[in-house]
Design a protein around this motif. Structure first.
Motif, PDB file in Angstrom:
ATOM      1  N   UNK A 135       0.874  -1.267  -0.027  1.00  0.00           N
ATOM      2  CA  UNK A 135      -0.039   0.193  -0.044  1.00  0.00           C
ATOM      3  C   UNK A 135       1.018   1.358   0.081  1.00  0.00           C
ATOM      4  N   UNK A 148      -6.316  11.234   0.467  1.00  0.00           N
ATOM      5  CA  UNK A 148      -7.754  11.193   0.210  1.00  0.00           C
ATOM      6  C   UNK A 148      -8.622  10.299   1.342  1.00  0.00           C
ATOM      7  N   UNK A 150      -8.479   8.634   5.507  1.00  0.00           N
ATOM      8  CA  UNK A 150      -7.617   8.335   6.770  1.00  0.00           C
ATOM      9  C   UNK A 150      -6.590   7.351   6.641  1.00  0.00           C
ATOM     10  N   UNK A 151      -6.742   6.216   5.679  1.00  0.00           N
ATOM     11  CA  UNK A 151      -5.699   5.367   5.549  1.00  0.00           C
ATOM     12  C   UNK A 151      -4.422   5.985   4.899  1.00  0.00           C
TER      13      UNK A 151
ATOM     14  N   UNK B  58      -8.973  -2.872   3.881  1.00  0.00           N
ATOM     15  CA  UNK B  58      -7.757  -3.339   3.077  1.00  0.00           C
ATOM     16  C   UNK B  58      -6.456  -2.865   3.518  1.00  0.00           C
ATOM     17  N   UNK B  59      -6.190  -1.623   3.687  1.00  0.00           N
ATOM     18  CA  UNK B  59      -5.016  -1.193   4.126  1.00  0.00           C
ATOM     19  C   UNK B  59      -4.876  -1.429   5.862  1.00  0.00           C
ATOM     20  N   UNK B  60      -3.363  -1.573   6.169  1.00  0.00           N
ATOM     21  CA  UNK B  60      -3.278  -1.557   7.582  1.00  0.00           C
ATOM     22  C   UNK B  60      -3.657  -0.470   8.485  1.00  0.00           C
ATOM     23  N   UNK B  61      -4.021   0.601   7.649  1.00  0.00           N
ATOM     24  CA  UNK B  61      -4.264   2.226   8.190  1.00  0.00           C
ATOM     25  C   UNK B  61      -5.929   2.404   8.144  1.00  0.00           C
ATOM     26  N   UNK B  62      -6.545   1.488   7.487  1.00  0.00           N
ATOM     27  CA  UNK B  62      -8.120   1.920   7.242  1.00  0.00           C
ATOM     28  C   UNK B  62      -8.620   2.095   8.798  1.00  0.00           C
ATOM     29  N   UNK B  64      -8.178   3.470  11.335  1.00  0.00           N
ATOM     30  CA  UNK B  64      -7.964   5.199  11.455  1.00  0.00           C
ATOM     31  C   UNK B  64      -9.520   5.925  11.125  1.00  0.00           C
ATOM     32  N   UNK B  65     -10.019   5.527  10.124  1.00  0.00           N
ATOM     33  CA  UNK B  65     -11.157   6.004   9.566  1.00  0.00           C
ATOM     34  C   UNK B  65     -12.183   6.320  10.904  1.00  0.00           C
ATOM     35  N   UNK B  68     -12.544   9.616  12.914  1.00  0.00           N
ATOM     36  CA  UNK B  68     -13.246  10.841  11.970  1.00  0.00           C
ATOM     37  C   UNK B  68     -14.670  10.601  11.928  1.00  0.00           C
ATOM     38  N   UNK B  90     -15.846  11.365   3.655  1.00  0.00           N
ATOM     39  CA  UNK B  90     -15.056  10.679   2.584  1.00  0.00           C
ATOM     40  C   UNK B  90     -13.596  11.082   2.537  1.00  0.00           C
ATOM     41  N   UNK B  91     -13.457  12.210   2.610  1.00  0.00           N
ATOM     42  CA  UNK B  91     -11.848  12.656   2.694  1.00  0.00           C
ATOM     43  C   UNK B  91     -11.109  12.477   3.820  1.00  0.00           C
ATOM     44  N   UNK B  92     -11.780  12.727   5.120  1.00  0.00           N
ATOM     45  CA  UNK B  92     -11.128  12.669   6.609  1.00  0.00           C
ATOM     46  C   UNK B  92     -11.150  11.225   6.894  1.00  0.00           C
ATOM     47  N   UNK B  93     -12.133  10.526   6.642  1.00  0.00           N
ATOM     48  CA  UNK B  93     -12.479   8.965   7.152  1.00  0.00           C
ATOM     49  C   UNK B  93     -12.150   8.136   6.011  1.00  0.00           C
ATOM     50  N   UNK B  95     -14.246   6.868   1.850  1.00  0.00           N
ATOM     51  CA  UNK B  95     -15.289   7.158   1.095  1.00  0.00           C
ATOM     52  C   UNK B  95     -16.232   6.064   1.072  1.00  0.00           C
ATOM     53  N   UNK B  96     -15.865   4.939   1.566  1.00  0.00           N
ATOM     54  CA  UNK B  96     -17.101   3.790   1.504  1.00  0.00           C
ATOM     55  C   UNK B  96     -18.133   3.980   2.812  1.00  0.00           C
TER      56      UNK B  96
END
Lengths: 171, 399
Positions: A135, A148, A150-151, B58-62, B64-65, B68, B90-93, B95-96
């Protein structure tokens, strides 16, 4: 009033199938307390151009969309891509009874995009180190991801390498 | 037939008490699975206690959303809220989550319509839902909608320009390109460099820097000029002249027009085209006044994949109908990938179309990232149009 009894319920399903060898058929169906509708689009690959569209729309209190079929045909030739929403909205109309129609065409298009996204994501390794690298490289390859969500937010681990390479930012 | 992708969304809305609704949303698809819960005050559609859960991501950082999501607390879910949801959640956290929240907001509005109709039926038993809606009696959203739209961007913009006029000083073009940094104006090696594509706030709702901030930054980094290309907003000649005088800097206009084939940068054409226009029709109208059309970012891709990932070859791309109607191609755009710019260059070369560059900046940090270097000095929109037609320029990475 009983809180156990729902006031409103909505189900929306968007599915994508391969047709004609390489093209993609995306179908969005919605059933909620007021609405029963379905939109189908066929997208030609690799141009990602909408080449077929059809649908039906029934709603409890909105008038039927006038000339639904001919209205839908207006989006033929539109390419699934960034900026498509304003194009679809502009072509289909902005009346109240078109809102849901526009949204469903957009959902069909999102289904196409997510189908292709899934193919990319399937390449991600399962182990944490490999996944992190995958990623991290993805955001370096596609700068659009930077900040775009948080990730991939500014100053977060996945964008650290990118920011370091660009002297603290991604510009 | 095996399904390639499937997304299911379910939203339900129930009464929590007489004044409050509880909303539960689920999104589960081939990639993600997530849930949202929140409350909504029926009287004004304001939501609170927005909470979410990831089940698959998906990503290891998702994850974090999730921190927010509560930024949506206090949002009024009236019509028109979708853009704000995209821009914040959508932008800070994620989009899904934003996609599901928009679905929930729709469900809330429909629910409130039904509740108001049910309340009206108590005194008017024969009142149908359709009649109730048609007479506008459901419309508790008017106040809410106003809360979402404090002022139209045109009004705000007019005020901004008016303020600029008041402070105007100096004369243009005597001091064109007299930037305090960068190479000398008209330097033959670097050319006369103009960023042909940038956006300003509030004219472009997606931009975050004002026109004054953009101009100051353009001067600071040594650009010789900029073209304002705000979305569906046509600057007046007077407003642009006032900006030139105020900043002693070359400020020009380009009309970024949305067609069914994508965005077009149109020079020398000052009709205020609203909505979507067919490219073939646009070409006809632009040609009639001697204008010049450049296809903006023609191969701008997606977040995780680009044109190359879907197997689009230069040969296939060249066959696109769009290229029959344009006079040039933006081959260096600051918002797309190297590969996508490369494909645009390949296509332009293959079709013998001239190439331009522009940052597509929406804030000061990216002004001038890409630009166009002209062989001769540009002093006016007429000069620019003539230069574009002459073809004596090249796209450059400037910043």
């Amino acid at each position: 009033m009983s809180s156990n009894i729902l006031n409103f319920s909505l189900n929306r399903c968007t599915s994508v199938d391969k047709v004609n060898g390489t093209d993609l058929l995306s179908v969005c169906r919605v059933r909620d307390t007021f609405t029963d509708a379905e939109i189908r689009i066929v997208v030609k690959m690799p141009d990602m151009e909408i080449v077929e569209i059809s649908g039906h729309f029934r709603h409890a209190y909105l008038d039927a969309v006038e000339d639904l079929d001919s209205r839908l045909q207006k989006v033929l030739g539109v390419r699934v891509g960034t900026g498509m929403l304003k194009i679809i909205k502009g072509l289909l109309g902005e009346e109240e009874n078109c809102d849901q129609l526009v949204y469903m065409v957009e959902e069909c298009c999102h289904g196409i995009i997510l189908t292709l996204t899934k193919k990319v994501l399937l390449k991600a390794p399962d182990d944490e180190v490999g996944k992190f690298a995958f990623y991290s490289n993805m955001v370096k390859k596609s700068i659009r991801l930077y900040d775009r969500c948080a990730g991939f937010g500014k100053g977060t681990p996945l964008v650290a390498e990118l920011e370091a390479e660009n002297g603290g930012g991604a510009a | 037939m095996i399904v390639e992708f499937m997304r299911n969304k379910m939203v339900d809305v129930a009464h929590l008490d007489a004044e409050t609704l509880s909303v539960h949303g689920v999104l589960t698809d081939s990639i993600y699975s997530l849930e949202l819960d929140f409350k909504v005050r029926i009287s004004d559609l304001v939501c609170s206690e927005v909470e979410g859960r990831w089940l698959r991501w998906t990503t290891p950082q998702c994850p974090r959303a999730l921190t927010f999501l509560n930024e949506a607390d206090g949002f009024c879910l009236a019509p028109g809220i979708d853009a704000r949801i995209h821009k914040t959640m959508g932008r800070r956290a994620c989009r899904h989550f934003a996609n599901l929240f928009i679905e929930c907001a729709y469900a809330v509005r429909e629910t409130v319509k039904m509740l108001r109709w049910q309340a009206a039926v108590v005194s008017e038993p024969d009142l149908t839902l359709r009649d109730f809606i048609e007479r506008g009696a459901d419309d508790g959203s008017a106040t809410s909608a106003e809360m979402q739209n404090p002022a139209s961007s045109e009004e705000t913009l007019a005020s901004a320009v008016s303020a600029s006029n008041g402070k105007a000083s100096g004369k243009f073009p005597a001091d064109v390109g007299q930037s305090s940094a960068g190479a000398a104006v008209g330097n033959q090696e670097r050319g006369f460099v103009i960023d042909l594509h940038l956006h300003t706030a509030p004219a472009s709702p997606c931009a975050s820097s004002s026109v004054d901030e953009m101009i100051v930054e353009a001067k600071r980094i040594g650009l010789d000029g900029i073209c304002l290309s705000d979305h569906n907003y046509l600057w007046s000649a007077e407003a642009v002249q006032a900006l030139r005088e105020k900043h002693n800097f070359l400020v020009l206009r380009v009309n970024e027009i949305v067609t069914e084939q994508g965005d077009m940068l149109v020079f020398g054409f000052y009709e205020d085209v609203q909505g979507i226009i067919r490219l073939a029709e646009l070409k006809q109208r632009v040609a009639a006044v001697g204008g010049f059309i450049v296809a903006a970012h023609p191969f701008r891709g997606f977040l995780t994949f680009g044109a190359d990932d879907v197997g689009l070859t230069p040969e296939k791309a060249m066959a696109r109908e769009m290229f029959k109607w344009v006079d040039g191609v933006e081959c260096l755009n600051g918002k797309v990938t190297v590969t996508e710019n490369g494909l645009a260059r390949h296509v332009a070369t293959g079709l013998g179309l001239p190439a331009t560059g522009g940052s597509d900046a929406h804030d000061v940090s990216t002004v001038g990232v890409c630009a166009t270097a002209f062989e001769s000095e540009i002093k006016s929109e007429e000069d620019l149009l003539a230069a574009l037609k002459a073809g004596k320029y090249r796209p450059v990475n400037f910043r």
